[in-house]
Design a protein around this motif. Structure first.
Motif, short mmCIF file in Angstrom:
data_model
loop_
_atom_site.label_atom_id
_atom_site.label_comp_id
_atom_site.label_asym_id
_atom_site.label_seq_id
_atom_site.Cartn_x
_atom_site.Cartn_y
_atom_site.Cartn_z
N ASP A 257 0.72 -1.27 0.00
CA ASP A 257 -0.03 -0.09 -0.07
C ASP A 257 0.88 1.18 -0.14
OD1 ASP A 257 -2.17 -1.39 0.01
OD2 ASP A 257 -2.72 -1.29 2.17
N HIS B 220 4.07 1.64 -1.06
CA HIS B 220 4.51 1.48 -2.36
C HIS B 220 3.52 2.00 -3.52
CE1 HIS B 220 6.03 0.36 -6.17
NE2 HIS B 220 7.26 0.10 -5.89
N HIS B 221 2.52 1.58 -3.46
CA HIS B 221 1.36 2.45 -4.49
C HIS B 221 1.09 3.73 -4.18
CE1 HIS B 221 -2.35 2.80 -6.53
NE2 HIS B 221 -1.93 1.93 -7.19
N ALA B 222 1.03 4.17 -2.66
CA ALA B 222 0.81 5.48 -2.54
C ALA B 222 1.98 6.50 -3.00
CB ALA B 222 0.59 5.58 -0.93
N ARG B 223 3.10 5.88 -2.81
CA ARG B 223 4.47 6.82 -3.03
C ARG B 223 4.52 6.75 -4.54
NH1 ARG B 223 8.70 8.67 -0.43
NH2 ARG B 223 10.54 8.88 -1.59
N HIS B 224 4.23 5.78 -5.42
CA HIS B 224 4.88 5.60 -6.65
C HIS B 224 3.68 5.62 -7.67
CE1 HIS B 224 9.01 4.71 -5.41
NE2 HIS B 224 8.58 3.91 -4.76
N GLY B 225 2.33 5.43 -7.02
CA GLY B 225 1.19 5.42 -8.03
C GLY B 225 1.08 4.24 -8.90
N ARG B 226 1.67 3.18 -8.64
CA ARG B 226 1.73 1.96 -9.34
C ARG B 226 2.04 0.73 -8.35
NH1 ARG B 226 6.62 3.97 -10.70
NH2 ARG B 226 8.34 2.88 -10.08
#
Length: 206
Positions: A165, A167-173
C-alpha cells in the motif's frame, strides 16, 4: 514553499556543485572533441552524451537498488557504463591539462567533483526512497521459503500489505514481486505467493 526551501538548503549545494563541475568537465570534453575533428554541433553532442551517460548510469544504479535487482555478474551494467563515462571525461580533462603534476590535478578536478556530486545525489535519492520504511520493522520471523499450497502467516501478510500500500501511494503503481522480495528479504517464490494472496483478499476497511 517550505519543502522547496528545505530542499534548497539540503540539496542545493550538491546540485550547484554538480552543475559547475559538469560545466567544467563539459568544456574540456568539447575542446578535446574539436581538437580531434568533431567541430560544430558534433563537439557539443559528444560532450553532452558523455556527461548525460554518467547521470543516467547513476540513476539506473539507484533504481536497481530500489527494486532489489542484482547484477548477473560481479559488476552491473550501469556501473560499467558509469565507470566508462567517468574514464572518458577524465581522459579529456587530462588531455587539456598542462603537462605537470599540478596541471593534471587541477584539470581532473571537474571530472572528480562531478562524480562526487552525482554519487551524493544518488545516495540521497536512495535514502529518501528507503525512508518510508525506516519505522516499519520486519516481522520477528520471516520464512525464507514456502511449500506449495501453504498459506503465509497473518503477520507476514499484514506487513506485506502495508509495504504494498505504501509503495502504491508513493509511486502510483502496484508493487512488483521483485520490489516486495527486496523489501521483505524473502524468496522469489514467497514474494509471488504473497502478492497472489493479497490480490485475492478483499481490501481492509478504512
Amino acid at each position: 514553499m517550505r519543502r522547496l526551501v528545505a530542499w534548497l538548503l539540503d540539496s542545493g549545494p550538491v546540485v550547484i556543485l554538480a552543475v559547475i563541475a559538469g560545466a567544467g568537465s563539459f568544456t574540456h570534453i568539447r575542446a578535446t572533441a574539436i581538437e580531434y575533428g568533431q567541430t560544430g554541433w558534433m563537439s557539443w553532442a559528444v560532450a553532452v552524451c558523455i556527461d548525460l551517460t554518467c547521470v543516467m548510469a547513476a540513476r539506473e544504479r539507484q533504481r536497481d537498488r530500489k527494486i532489489g535487482r542484482r547484477p548477473n555478474g560481479k559488476v552491473s551494467w550501469p556501473t560499467l557504463v558509469l565507470a566508462g563515462g567517468i574514464t572518458l571525461s577524465l581522459a579529456a580533462n587530462l588531455h587539456q591539462a598542462e603537462p605537470t603534476v599540478w596541471g593534471w590535478i587541477i584539470a581532473a578536478t571537474p571530472a572528480g567533483a562531478f562524480l562526487i556530486a552525482v554519487s551524493m545525489l544518488e545516495r540521497r535519492a536512495a535514502t529518501q526512497c528507503s525512508g518510508t520504511f525506516q519505522d516499519d520493522p520486519r516481522p520477528a520471523a520471516v520464512p525464507t521459503d514456502t511449500r506449495a499450497g501453504s498459506v503465509p502467516s497473518a503477520a507476514l501478510l499484514a506487513f506485506a500489505r502495508r509495504v504494498a500500500d505504501e509503495h502504491h501511494a508513493r509511486h502510483g503503481r502496484p508493487i512488483t514481486p521483485e520490489a516486495l522480495r527486496a523489501r521483505l528479504g524473502v524468496s522469489d517464490q514467497l514474494a509471488a505467493e504473497l502478492l497472489r494472496t493479497l490480490h485475492a483478499m478483499p481490501e481492509p476497511d478504512q
